[in-house]
Scaffold this active site. Structure first.
Site, short mmCIF file in Angstrom:
data_model
loop_
_atom_site.label_atom_id
_atom_site.label_comp_id
_atom_site.label_asym_id
_atom_site.label_seq_id
_atom_site.Cartn_x
_atom_site.Cartn_y
_atom_site.Cartn_z
N HIS A 122 4.82 -27.53 55.87
CA HIS A 122 5.39 -27.50 54.52
C HIS A 122 4.39 -27.25 53.20
CE1 HIS A 122 9.59 -27.71 55.29
NE2 HIS A 122 9.27 -28.42 56.39
N LYS B 32 12.79 -28.67 39.43
CA LYS B 32 12.12 -28.99 40.71
C LYS B 32 11.07 -29.96 40.70
CE LYS B 32 10.43 -24.71 40.55
NZ LYS B 32 10.96 -23.98 41.85
N ARG B 33 10.54 -30.62 41.90
CA ARG B 33 9.59 -31.50 41.72
C ARG B 33 8.54 -31.51 40.72
NH1 ARG B 33 5.29 -32.59 45.41
NH2 ARG B 33 5.99 -30.63 46.41
N LYS C 39 3.24 -26.14 40.47
CA LYS C 39 4.68 -25.53 40.14
C LYS C 39 4.56 -25.21 38.53
CE LYS C 39 7.04 -28.23 43.57
NZ LYS C 39 7.47 -27.23 44.53
N THR D 122 13.18 -23.36 47.67
CA THR D 122 14.63 -22.97 48.09
C THR D 122 15.22 -23.09 46.81
OG1 THR D 122 14.67 -25.43 48.56
CG2 THR D 122 14.62 -24.12 50.16
N LYS E 14 18.82 -20.72 45.27
CA LYS E 14 19.91 -21.11 44.78
C LYS E 14 20.35 -20.65 43.61
CE LYS E 14 18.79 -25.48 47.10
NZ LYS E 14 17.89 -26.59 47.17
#
Length: 820
Positions: free
Chosen positions: A358, A546-547, A552, A654, A658
């Site tokens: 991952h 998100k985290r 990110k 993901t 969504k």
């Protein structure tokens, strides 16, 4: 009760009986929490018959079963999802209405199970939903954390971690399975004894142990009879109370075993910035893996006398490296308990275990210090040493790898055990989670292993379940879709392609955007209630949830907000569509810089949101305690989906799927699954910016990037960065954000700006301008939004699971029929 002949009167009677028997109250005396418990138990009563029948079917047909091992299962609330998958929502709603109770309020009484943190755990939850819906035999296997990751509170702009007491009132859906308990051993020493046949026998002595006891949670398939199981292991003391120690006044020793057990299952991902935290994390990983493998082997032997059949009936799937101890633990049981020789045990193990990688970032590939590992798990360490020795021998003998090059691929090196390497060597399949991700691990991160094992590597692009993230979370849009193309999309998401017929119809565009507007108003109400901020639901809802991790690039997002604010302050006539920037993220408790970025976002929000001179053209919101239940409100309300990770760093994502499913337009880099999203919907219906993964990797190899060049040449960036350190957003502590400033320009001992925020900033700024321009054209935007929904069919977890089941696991569908 069964779902097929359930009447409103039966269900009402069950709820009233539960309130009476569980709480000694009548419906008018019951609290909302008690009504939730009563409704949940009534729903569970419907589920249990099908749950029993499912496992009777599996016992009879004896199909191959996947045991999906994961440290995280971010399930979300069970009540709403269960009544939706059972298709009894209308009956439950009718009963609640008759009792003058708002079903939505009752659903809100259920806490989010604290079993996961981010995409890894939510993916596992989607997979379980799809496995049950598609009639595949499967168990999810993890830990029953008592406090989960943590409940996030924002205090003075800072993240504060509070215990997440999700089990405070119990979990009405779980069932304790005491009969399946097993012992798990830690510490001690291993004595080797020669048996009469000359074979070595390994005896684990002087160990500490706990009893692992499973709690089973039903996973209900959609519109079928299959109910699979999420098995979560709790830890109990072998002997809970030592009366002799207590009588001697040794009170701590009297409860020592119980405290050991409690600690193991206390929290998800304990802070491992110190030795004790690392030890606890390793204990957790071995605890649930050992319990699962022991119990599965015990179950297998009840039905099969020949251990060689194991790979035909069982597959252990290792979801990232956290459960990779399944490989040496299975070897331990086959060698020490079953008496197999090494080669036979290794052949069975490597045909039974499969591994999903991952992460692209090599620094995130899990490692354990030999000193800690060998002390905590002495027999397992001996097995890992032997795996490493034989693998090294194989590389020298079969691949002519020189001894001096073994270091690069060795499972044990530099005092560490490399868990990803062991996962590859001990598995028959290694998959990435998006096409780009798989190519990068093959050509960059794990290229040496790909050259040795090319046939092991494959790609399985992630997916999400449309049943939770559209049918449950966005019922108005679900109805809009079903009225036009039928309900087949609920289990066959590519049918959404049929919506393309309607994207140019003005009436349908208006209806689609009216649904979006309703969802934005719902989110605005949530923000007002929980964050105390008024936002304009007619503004662009630009969302990044998100985290919190530097790759990110939430930091780039907030720096751009600071840039826009500067434009508004400098130019009174600056023309922009009002924009609401919405963030939601948890930072790991020990991740200092991530927590500092959260503080920066909130400090910028405090200044901007309280400045009347910009006429509310920008609002900034940080949604506290981002989780599955508020995510369902957030995704359905988004106009813009921020997927802005540094190219080559995000494995898949993901959240991007969504948002797309709910008609948000992607603003992102060509990273992870964004590439495949753009392929499906077209670049003209997305906003793409930034360097490619090849450009990023080239910079990493050459080290040619110098952020000072950008700082010196770009006055907009320079102004924003200076505001980090001149007290503009923190007048009482001007140096608070200096660490961020230094990391972007000087690197603090690391390469500066390692995620290329300044390099991509201009491109990001231009993409944001294009968003502003596109949103002004209402018809164009409506068509873009509708096309995103229409082209999201590829990204169902049903498609992903079909690929896993047929291409990796070799499962057969095993449908259940309770009505026979």
């Amino acid at each position: 009760m069964t779902r097929w002949d359930l009447t409103a009167e039966e269900f009402k009677e069950a709820v009233l009986e539960n309130i009476k028997n569980q709480f000694r109250r009548t419906i008018d005396q019951a609290t909302k929490e008690q009504i939730f418990q009563a409704v949940a138990l009534a729903v569970k009563d419907i589920i249990v018959d099908e749950w029993i029948e499912t496992h009777k079917t599996y016992e009879t047909k004896d199909p191959k079963t996947v045991y999906y091992l994961s440290m995280e299962f971010l399930m979300g609330r069970a009540l709403g999802n269960s009544i939706l998958n059972l298709r009894v929502y209308d009956v439950v709603k009718e009963v609640m209405d008759a009792l003058d109770i708002d079903l939505n309020i009752i659903e809100d009484q259920e806490p989010d199970p604290g079993l996961g943190n981010g995409g890894l755990g939510r993916l596992a939850a989607c997979f379980l939903d799809s496995l049950a819906t598609l009639d595949y035999p499967a168990y999810g296997c993890g830990i029953r954390y008592r406090y989960g990751i943590f409940e996030q509170q924002i205090v003075d702009g800072y993240q504060v971690e509070r215990p997440d007491e999700w089990l405070k009132n119990g979990n009405p859906f779980e069932i304790k399975r005491e009969e399946y308990g097993v012992e798990v051993k830690f510490l001690g020493s291993v004595r080797v004894v020669k048996e009469p046949n000359g074979r070595d026998k390994f005896i684990h002595e002087n160990y500490q142990s706990v009893r692992a006891v499973p709690y089973d949670i039903p996973i209900v398939g959609y519109n079928n009879y299959t109910v699979n199981t999420l098995r979560l292991w709790d830890a109990e003391a072998i002997r809970k109370f030592d009366l002799e120690s207590f009588d001697r006044g040794e009170y701590h020793k009297a409860v020592e075993q119980e405290n050991l057990a409690k600690t193991i299952v206390e929290v998800l991902y304990p802070n491992d910035n110190h030795y004790q935290g690392k030890e606890l994390r390793l204990k957790q990983q071995y605890f649930f893996v050992s319990a699962t493998v022991q119990q599965v082997l015990r179950k297998f032997k009840q039905k099969h006398t020949h251990i060689g059949l194991l790979p035909e009936k069982v597959v252990f799937h290792i979801n990232d490296t956290h459960p990779s101890l399944a490989i040496p633990e299975l070897m331990r049981l086959l060698l020490d308990e079953e008496g197999l020789e090494w080669d036979e045990a290794w052949a069975l193990t490597t045909k039974t275990c499969a591994y999903t990688n991952h992460t692209i970032m090599s620094e995130a590939l899990e490692k354990w210090p030999v000193e800690l590992f060998s002390r905590l798990l002495p027999r397992i360490y001996m097995i890992v040493e032997e795996i490493n020795r034989r693998f090294n021998h194989f590389l020298i003998k079969d691949y002519m790898v020189k001894k001096e090059h073994l270091h690069r691929m060795a499972i044990i090196a530099d005092g560490d055990i490399r868990m990803a390497y062991m996962s590859i060597v001990g598995s028959y399949s290694v998959n990435g989670v998006a096409r780009l991700h798989t190519e990068i691990i093959k050509q960059e991160v794990l290229k040496d292993f790909y050259q040795v094992y090319p046939n092991k590597f494959n790609s399985k692009t992630n997916g999400i379940t449309q049943r939770r993230f559209l049918l449950l979370a966005n019922p108005a849009l679900a109805t809009f879709i079903t009225e036009r193309i039928g309900s087949g999309w609920v289990t066959d998401l590519p049918q959404l392609k049929g919506l393309e017929t309607y994207v140019d119809r003005e009436e349908d565009q208006k209806l689609f955007m009216a649904i979006k507007q309703h969802n934005k108003e719902r989110l605005a109400d949530y923000i007002k209630e929980h964050e105390g901020i008024n936002v304009d639901p007619h503004s662009i809802f630009d969302i990044q949830v998100k985290r919190l991790h530097e790759y990110k690039r939430q930091l780039m997002n907030i720096l751009h907000v600071m840039y826009l604010y500067n434009q508004l302050k400098e130019h009174s006539d600056y023309d922009m569509v009002p924009r609401t920037f919405i963030f939601g993220a948890k930072a790991a408790p020990g991740y200092r810089r991530a927590k500092l970025i959260i503080k920066l976002i909130n400090s910028v929000a405090d200044v901007i949101n309280n400045d009347p001179n910009i006429h509310h053209k920008i609002k900034v919101v940080f949604i506290e305690n981002y989780c599955v239940s508020n995510a369902q409100i957030i995704f359905s309300a988004a106009d813009v989906s921020e997927q802005i990770s540094t190219a080559s760093k995000e494995a898949s994502g993901t959240g991007n799927m969504k948002f797309m499913l709910n008609g948000a337009v992607t603003l992102g880099t060509m990273d992870g699954a964004n590439i495949e999203i753009v392929e499906e919907v077209g670049e003209e219906n997305s906003f793409i910016f930034g360097m490619s993964s090849q450009e990023v990797i080239r910079f990493q190899h050459t080290g040619a990037y110098n952020p000072w060049d950008i700082y010196n040449k770009n006055k907009d960036i320079r102004k924003v960065l200076i505001q980090l350190i001149n007290g503009y957003y923190m007048p009482d502590d001007p140096d608070l954000f200096r660490e961020i400033y230094d990391a972007l320009l000087d690197g603090e001992g690391q390469p500066p700006d390692p995620y290329y925020i300044l390099k991509d900033f201009e491109s990001y700024k231009e993409a944001q301008k294009k968003v502003d321009e596109a949103y002004r054209d209402k018809k164009r935007w409506a068509k873009m939004a509708m096309l995103n929904t229409a082209n999201s069919g590829k990204f169902s977890s049903d498609r992903t699971i079909e690929q896993y089941a047929t291409e990796i696991w070799g499962l057969q569908k095993t449908p259940v029929d309770i009505r026979k």
